[in-house]
Design an enzyme around this catalytic site. Structure first.
Site, mmCIF file in Angstrom:
data_model
loop_
_atom_site.group_PDB
_atom_site.id
_atom_site.type_symbol
_atom_site.label_atom_id
_atom_site.label_comp_id
_atom_site.label_asym_id
_atom_site.label_seq_id
_atom_site.Cartn_x
_atom_site.Cartn_y
_atom_site.Cartn_z
ATOM 1 C CG HIS A 255 -1.740 -1.045 -7.275
ATOM 2 N ND1 HIS A 255 -2.128 -2.185 -7.922
ATOM 3 C CD2 HIS A 255 -1.784 -0.069 -8.203
ATOM 4 C CE1 HIS A 255 -2.421 -1.898 -9.174
ATOM 5 N NE2 HIS A 255 -2.212 -0.612 -9.378
ATOM 6 C CG ASP B 122 -2.107 -4.617 -5.820
ATOM 7 O OD1 ASP B 122 -3.159 -3.993 -6.054
ATOM 8 O OD2 ASP B 122 -1.281 -4.907 -6.701
ATOM 9 C CB SER C 250 -1.003 -1.078 -12.577
ATOM 10 O OG SER C 250 -2.214 -0.612 -12.054
#
Ligand SMILES: *[C@@H]1O[C@H](CO)[C@@H](O)[C@H](O)[C@H]1NC(C)=O
Ligand SMILES: *[C@@H]1O[C@H](CO)[C@@H](O)[C@H](O)[C@H]1NC(C)=O
Ligand SMILES: *[C@@H]1O[C@H](CO)[C@@H](O)[C@H](O)[C@H]1NC(C)=O
Length: 347
Positions: free
Chosen positions: A317, A287, A191
């Site tokens: 995600h 995502d 991320s």
């Protein structure tokens, strides 16, 4: 009796309404994901209330909730030695895996946790467990960086923290102390940590030698973000790219960070990309950052970098950190195994 039945039914209906969100059928463990989402949403709403009441900044409150639920102290097992220390003033948690008799020097991964530059910690159990597994399975030294977060600091302080800690770790005497092979070091993250890892990788090659682009040049940057040419048809499907056709040039003048490759490594020059090492990119179908990851892989590949793009059709995600009960997802376990396997074969 009757009224309590009605009340109970109403409460159950209300809870179901709060938890239920329509999800694509292909996502891993959808009910568990809805519960996870509802929990996070609840924490966000509580934090917003705290902010509204003037008690604390909503991000500080949210991170307080996240960290107090999941904080884990540095606990060493027989296999992995875990220590909290600092590298040139930046907090880090170091995981030293078991030595391999045939290899006196270990492999190493500098790991940067996710959380939108504002949340999470190297010390929460999700990241602690991931790094412990990596240290153990790869017989490696994992340095998980506890960089400072928004709103305490803003961009580019996070990048400064990860650069400072990494530079310190790469000093010959420090590598020697941890018995790390200088030729087998990887920079990685998920991320926002993936964003920082990409920026850190590029920084290591260009040593802060570039400046923000001006507005006219922003047009040139567009070509580096070309959704149509950088995404294969298997990913574009019947989706339409979200491209702003009209914009306000002032925003780039007010926020030059937007066109700074350290905040958006995807817009780096080809000349920078071609200096980068072999790269692994994990993307998830469900995502918002899916396309950025795939486009970055494509740009690296065009620059001649050896890239493995590992795509999970049922991923969402951040799923890689959700591997243990009660937040264990089948795709969490598969993504983590796939990531560690690539490291094992390539580091
Ligand atoms: C940075 O830029 C200067 C001026 O163009 C150049 O002389 C120098 O070699 C560059 N340094 C690196 C590390 O790229
Ligand atoms: C993006 O790529 C497509 C296909 O190569 C091309 O037709 C289009 O003009 C490009 N768009 C931009 C903004 O560069
Ligand atoms: C999660 O863990 C529980 C308890 O160990 C197990 O029963 C369940 O099958 C796991 N679920 C997934 C998706 O791995």
């Amino acid at each position: 009796m009757r009224s309590s039945c009605v009340l109970l039914t109403a409460l159950v209906a209300l809870a179901a309404y709060y938890v239920y969100i329509p999800l694509p059928g292909s996502v891993s463990d959808p009910w568990k994901l809805m519960l996870l989402d509802a929990t996070f949403r609840g924490a966000q709403q509580v934090s917003n209330l705290i902010h509204y009441l003037g008690l604390s900044h909503h991000l500080l409150a949210l991170n307080f909730i996240i960290v107090s639920f999941g904080k884990k102290s540095a606990w060493s097992s027989a296999q992995v030695k875990v220590t909290d220390t600092d590298f040139d003033g930046v907090e880090v948690r170091v995981f030293e895996g078991p030595p391999k008799p045939e290899e006196p020097l270990k492999r190493s991964v500098v790991y940067i946790h996710g959380g939108g530059w504002a949340l999470a910690s190297a010390k929460i159990r999700y990241y602690d467990e991931l790094c412990t597994a990596m240290a153990e399975e790869l017989n490696a030294v994992i340095v998980s960086i506890e960089y400072r977060l928004v709103p305490k600091v803003y961009f580019p302080e996070q990048i400064h923290d990860v650069v400072r800690a990494t530079k310190y770790f790469l000093k010959p005497e420090v590598l020697q102390k941890y018995m790390v092979d200088p030729g087998r070091i990887c920079i990685s993250g998920d991320s926002a940590g993936g964003n920082l890892a990409a920026a850190l990788g590029q920084q290591a090659m260009i040593v802060n030698n570039h400046t923000s682009l001006d507005v006219e040049e922003a047009a040139a940057v567009r070509a580096r973000l070309n959704w149509t040419s950088l995404l294969p048809a298997s990913f574009t499907k019947n989706y339409k790219p979200v491209v702003q056709t009209t914009g306000n040039a002032r925003i780039v003048q007010e926020l030059p960070q937007l066109l700074d490759a350290r905040s958006a490594p995807l817009i780096a020059d080809q000349a920078v990309l071609q200096l980068l090492p072999k790269t692994y990119i994990l993307t998830c179908e469900h995502d918002v950052l899916r396309d950025d990851g795939i486009m970055y892989a494509k740009r690296l590949e065009s620059a001649g970098v050896e890239v493995t793009l590992d795509h999970f059709e049922d991923g969402f995600h951040g799923c890689m950190i959700f591997t243990s009960w009660p937040t264990n997802f089948s795709v969490g376990i598969r993504t983590r195994n796939s990531y560690i396997k690539w490291l094992d074969q390539n580091l």
